[in-house]
Enzyme design. Structure first.
Site, PDB file in Angstrom:
ATOM      1  N   GLU A  29     -25.691  -9.425  12.850  1.00  0.00           N
ATOM      2  CA  GLU A  29     -26.229  -8.099  12.505  1.00  0.00           C
ATOM      3  C   GLU A  29     -27.365  -7.734  13.469  1.00  0.00           C
ATOM      4  O   GLU A  29     -28.327  -8.497  13.598  1.00  0.00           O
ATOM      5  CB  GLU A  29     -26.760  -8.127  11.067  1.00  0.00           C
ATOM      6  CG  GLU A  29     -25.663  -8.363  10.041  1.00  0.00           C
ATOM      7  CD  GLU A  29     -26.182  -8.933   8.723  1.00  0.00           C
ATOM      8  OE1 GLU A  29     -27.415  -8.969   8.522  1.00  0.00           O
ATOM      9  OE2 GLU A  29     -25.352  -9.363   7.906  1.00  0.00           O
ATOM     10  N   SER A  59     -22.426  -7.986   6.542  1.00  0.00           N
ATOM     11  CA  SER A  59     -21.317  -8.658   5.860  1.00  0.00           C
ATOM     12  C   SER A  59     -21.376 -10.131   6.236  1.00  0.00           C
ATOM     13  O   SER A  59     -20.654 -10.594   7.114  1.00  0.00           O
ATOM     14  CB  SER A  59     -19.966  -8.069   6.317  1.00  0.00           C
ATOM     15  OG  SER A  59     -19.875  -6.690   6.059  1.00  0.00           O
ATOM     16  N   GLU A  60     -22.250 -10.856   5.563  1.00  0.00           N
ATOM     17  CA  GLU A  60     -22.454 -12.256   5.976  1.00  0.00           C
ATOM     18  C   GLU A  60     -21.190 -13.099   5.818  1.00  0.00           C
ATOM     19  O   GLU A  60     -20.939 -14.017   6.594  1.00  0.00           O
ATOM     20  CB  GLU A  60     -23.611 -12.889   5.203  1.00  0.00           C
ATOM     21  CG  GLU A  60     -24.989 -12.546   5.755  1.00  0.00           C
ATOM     22  CD  GLU A  60     -25.525 -11.223   5.255  1.00  0.00           C
ATOM     23  OE1 GLU A  60     -24.928 -10.657   4.306  1.00  0.00           O
ATOM     24  OE2 GLU A  60     -26.541 -10.734   5.797  1.00  0.00           O
ATOM     25  N   PHE A  83     -31.639 -14.136   8.253  1.00  0.00           N
ATOM     26  CA  PHE A  83     -32.590 -14.991   7.536  1.00  0.00           C
ATOM     27  C   PHE A  83     -31.784 -16.100   6.847  1.00  0.00           C
ATOM     28  O   PHE A  83     -30.753 -15.821   6.223  1.00  0.00           O
ATOM     29  CB  PHE A  83     -33.342 -14.197   6.462  1.00  0.00           C
ATOM     30  CG  PHE A  83     -34.380 -13.240   7.000  1.00  0.00           C
ATOM     31  CD1 PHE A  83     -35.730 -13.579   7.012  1.00  0.00           C
ATOM     32  CD2 PHE A  83     -34.010 -11.990   7.470  1.00  0.00           C
ATOM     33  CE1 PHE A  83     -36.683 -12.688   7.497  1.00  0.00           C
ATOM     34  CE2 PHE A  83     -34.959 -11.095   7.960  1.00  0.00           C
ATOM     35  CZ  PHE A  83     -36.298 -11.449   7.976  1.00  0.00           C
ATOM     36  N   ASP A  85     -32.287 -17.535   4.213  1.00  0.00           N
ATOM     37  CA  ASP A  85     -32.157 -17.262   2.765  1.00  0.00           C
ATOM     38  C   ASP A  85     -30.792 -16.626   2.457  1.00  0.00           C
ATOM     39  O   ASP A  85     -30.257 -16.774   1.366  1.00  0.00           O
ATOM     40  CB  ASP A  85     -33.250 -16.304   2.301  1.00  0.00           C
ATOM     41  CG  ASP A  85     -34.632 -16.682   2.825  1.00  0.00           C
ATOM     42  OD1 ASP A  85     -35.465 -17.071   2.018  1.00  0.00           O
ATOM     43  OD2 ASP A  85     -34.851 -16.584   4.055  1.00  0.00           O
ATOM     44  N   HIS A 129     -37.195 -14.327   1.890  1.00  0.00           N
ATOM     45  CA  HIS A 129     -37.083 -14.217   3.351  1.00  0.00           C
ATOM     46  C   HIS A 129     -37.962 -15.255   4.051  1.00  0.00           C
ATOM     47  O   HIS A 129     -38.356 -15.058   5.193  1.00  0.00           O
ATOM     48  CB  HIS A 129     -37.489 -12.820   3.833  1.00  0.00           C
ATOM     49  CG  HIS A 129     -36.489 -11.750   3.515  1.00  0.00           C
ATOM     50  ND1 HIS A 129     -36.278 -11.295   2.233  1.00  0.00           N
ATOM     51  CD2 HIS A 129     -35.628 -11.055   4.297  1.00  0.00           C
ATOM     52  CE1 HIS A 129     -35.343 -10.357   2.252  1.00  0.00           C
ATOM     53  NE2 HIS A 129     -34.929 -10.188   3.491  1.00  0.00           N
TER      54      HIS A 129
END
Lengths: 326, 342
Positions: A29, A59-60, A83, A85, A129
């Site tokens: 991203e 869209s991980e 990140f 997280d 984060h």
């Protein structure tokens, strides 16, 4: 030899590998045209073009799934998860897909990819984060896990990760991005699974990772100059494979073990190292191994609060001094 | 809506767009799946198939129609209900049954099991047991083809239940934006597991009605007619190979058995199964062959040879040894081993 930031070393490491091998591609991203939200990938889009450096939607799962499909069929993708997280929203790939496909298929399926991610606290971003989640990955058979602490190691370990035939999770520490360090000219290639003694010493071994390495080194300087305690600092660098020989060798010389982790207390990587040392070098120890961690709480946002919970050079030095009875 | 359900009359003759050779291949593939799946169920009742298994009885036309339209090098990504798609790509019945029976002659020597059938040499790039996981993975394989200029298509099979998970939507958007050569195939068998898909889905066609959100054509077809499936597959593959991006195809079908071996499927309304059995894909296709003038003897020969193949495979699997314990720690990492430390 030149001085370079940890941030710029990320782009240099990726560029080194993309130049070497046309099968290395990069997606994530805001990584291409924008150069990354941490500006760690500036210039790659311009150098390697839109076919090899690609912006994705938020869209991980698609990012990691696409990296896996590309890796299975012949490419060597580097995927960014902004990140660490956010691993929680695409953990299926990290926990179930990358690391198990080779085993389940009886060796048919390959998965040579790198997931690089911004890890760690210190940016006042709060509980979602700021986490250090390398221990989430360390516990999964089939993954390799590295976390460099210097610009030189960013490049060398990135090269090792890209060239490795297994899935490698590459943790970059967000608070280290502006840190500068000396970096040799030319190609740098390291090996996965090697810890580094970054400060030799005889009185105690301090194992640290990523941001905790400079903090452990600062603590060691204080302990030496103010208390005459001579600490050996081991930069663990790679959690899987884990260089237990370097750690056990150090403990055999110093007879005391400290681990410094950013992870919350329970099931941090330090617990595994303490367990190995207790199993295999118990009679070398002159005192109980000590883990220095964040407390078992979510990370707070305010600087005054975040600064208290992370291990600091002062807390490390005080803990070592107290434990050694000095 | 492109509901392709035309029933060819005999007048098209054997030289229509599919032709006799392909039709016999379509028929044989469906019979292989039917017989192998039925045998898997029988072996389960004898406690020779352990763990879980998800049968495709009644859904054979989807697997056969797509596989017979694929070229060598095209890639299949399957779900835990993947025996059919694996067999359809030419993997032997013995390898599949061997894996279900946990024998050393199994496709993955017992290390994967029923839900993870993989045979890369046949283009079967894995069977994925986490719903939706393989849609993005198929995108990645298609991205490689696009990047390298390869002409293969990635074909991703999944059930109606998958259309309600996030990975489905991420993958559809990703594939459309990147214009990837991937074909998404939804086998709508009306039940997500035990719950009717209509009870938990905001639209009538779980895949078809989502297509518009990704700029794709709504394609809903009769998934029990292998000719219809084959034609839809061929068109989607052509589009993908021409660089015109992904397709999403919803195949209406019905599973004759429960969701998994543990499920007697008592939630189905009375008469529903019987109604669908009238549209049994194998029965439909046998009639089709006769319509096109294939002699009954040729059909009987296919049936007999498949039965023999399944019988032989069963006996070979019963004779095969269990896997040796030394494979427990192989292939965790690419060096062949499992070492995580020095």
């Amino acid at each position: 030899m030149a001085e370079m930031t940890y941030r710029d070393a990320v782009a240099r490491g990726i560029a080194q590998e993309m130049t070497r091998d046309p099968d290395v591609v990069f997606l994530g991203e805001d990584v291409a045209k924008a150069g990354g939200v941490f500006k760690a990938t500036v210039g790659l889009f311009e150098q390697f073009g839109p076919l090899r450096v690609r912006d994705t939607p938020i869209s991980e799962q698609a990012i990691l799934g696409a990296a896996m499909g590309a890796a299975m069929t012949g490419l060597k993708p580097i995927a960014e998860i902004m990140f660490s997280d956010f691993f929680a929203v695409c953990f299926d790939y990290i926990a179930n897909e990358f690391p198990k496909s080779r085993y389940m298929s009886n060796g048919q399926t390959k998965c040579p990819l790198v997931v690089r991610t911004g890890n760690g606290a210190g940016s006042r971003f709060g509980a979602q984060h700021s986490q250090s989640v390398e221990n989430w990955c360390m516990m999964i058979p089939g993954l390799k896990v590295v976390a460099p602490s210097t610009p030189r190691d960013v490049i060398g370990l990135m090269a090792a990760a890209v060239r490795d035939p297994d899935p490698v999770i590459f943790f970059e520490h967000k608070s280290l991005y502006p840190m500068k360090g000396e970096v040799p000219d030319g190609e740098i290639v390291d090996t996965l699974g090697s810890a580094k003694i970054v400060r030799p010493g005889k009185d105690a071994t301090i194992c640290a990772l990523a941001l905790m390495v400079p903090r452990a080194l600062a603590a060691a300087e204080t302990l030496k100059s103010e208390h005459g305690i001579d600490c050996e600092v081991v930069d663990v660098r790679s959690l899987v494979p884990l260089d237990t020989q370097t750690i056990l060798g150090s403990v055999a010389r110093t007879h005391r073990l400290f681990t410094v982790e950013e992870n919350p207390r329970l099931c941090g990587w330090g617990a595994e190292i303490v367990s190995i040392v207790a199993d295999e070098a118990f009679y070398e120890l002159d005192g109980p191994p000590v883990r220095i961690t964040t407390p078992h709480i979510p990370l707070p946002a305010a600087d005054i609060l975040e600064d208290i919970v992370l291990p600091t050079p002062q807390r490390i030095a005080e803990t070592v001094k107290r434990s050694l009875g000095s | 809506m492109a509901l392709q359900n035309e029933r060819p009359s005999g007048s098209a003759g054997l030289n229509d767009d599919i032709g006799e050779k392909k039709r016999l291949e379509l028929y044989r593939t469906q019979v292989v799946i039917r017989e192998a799946e039925q045998r898997a169920f029988d072996l389960f009742l004898q406690n020779l198939v352990k763990g879980t298994s998800h049968l495709s009885l009644g859904q054979e036309a989807v697997a056969a129609g797509f596989a017979c339209a694929m070229q060598k090098g095209d890639l299949s990504f399957c779900t835990y209900r993947g025996h059919a798609h694996t067999l359809a790509r030419g993997v032997s019945v013995e390898k599949v049954l061997g894996e279900l029976m946990q024998r050393d002659n199994g496709l993955m020597r017992g290390k994967g099991g029923s839900m993870h059938l993989t045979s890369e040499e046949h283009g079967v790039m894995g069977s994925y047991a986490i719903i939706g996981a393989h849609l993005p993975i198929a995108c990645g394989a298609a991205w490689r083809a696009q990047y390298k200029g390869d002409k293969d298509v990635s074909v991703c099979f999944f059930g109606d239940g998958t259309t309600n998970i996030g990975a489905f939507h991420e993958a559809l958007n990703f594939a459309a934006v990147w214009k990837l050569p991937v074909v998404f195939v939804c086998e709508n068998n009306l039940y997500m597991e035990y719950t009717p898909i209509g009870d938990v889905t905001a639209v009538k066609s779980p895949a078809g009605d989502r297509a518009a959100a990704y700029g794709l054509e709504k394609i809903v077809i009769d998934g029990n007619d292998a000719d219809v499936v084959y034609r839809a597959a061929r068109a989607a593959f052509e589009k993908a190979r021409a660089g015109n991006g992904p397709s999403l195809i919803e195949c209406l079908t019905y599973r004759h058995s429960g969701h998994s071996r543990a499920d007697p499927a008592k939630y189905r309304p009375e008469g529903e199964l019987e109604k669908w059995k009238l549209r049994d894909p194998i029965k439909i296709y046998k009639d089709r062959l006769k319509q096109f003038g294939v002699r009954p003897k040729a059909i009987d020969d296919i049936d007999a040879s498949v039965r023999q193949e399944v019988d032989d495979a069963t006996e070979a699997c019963k004779r095969a040894p269990m896997p040796p314990l030394d494979i427990l720690t192989t292939d965790v990492y690419a060096d062949g081993g499992w070492a995580w430390r020095n």
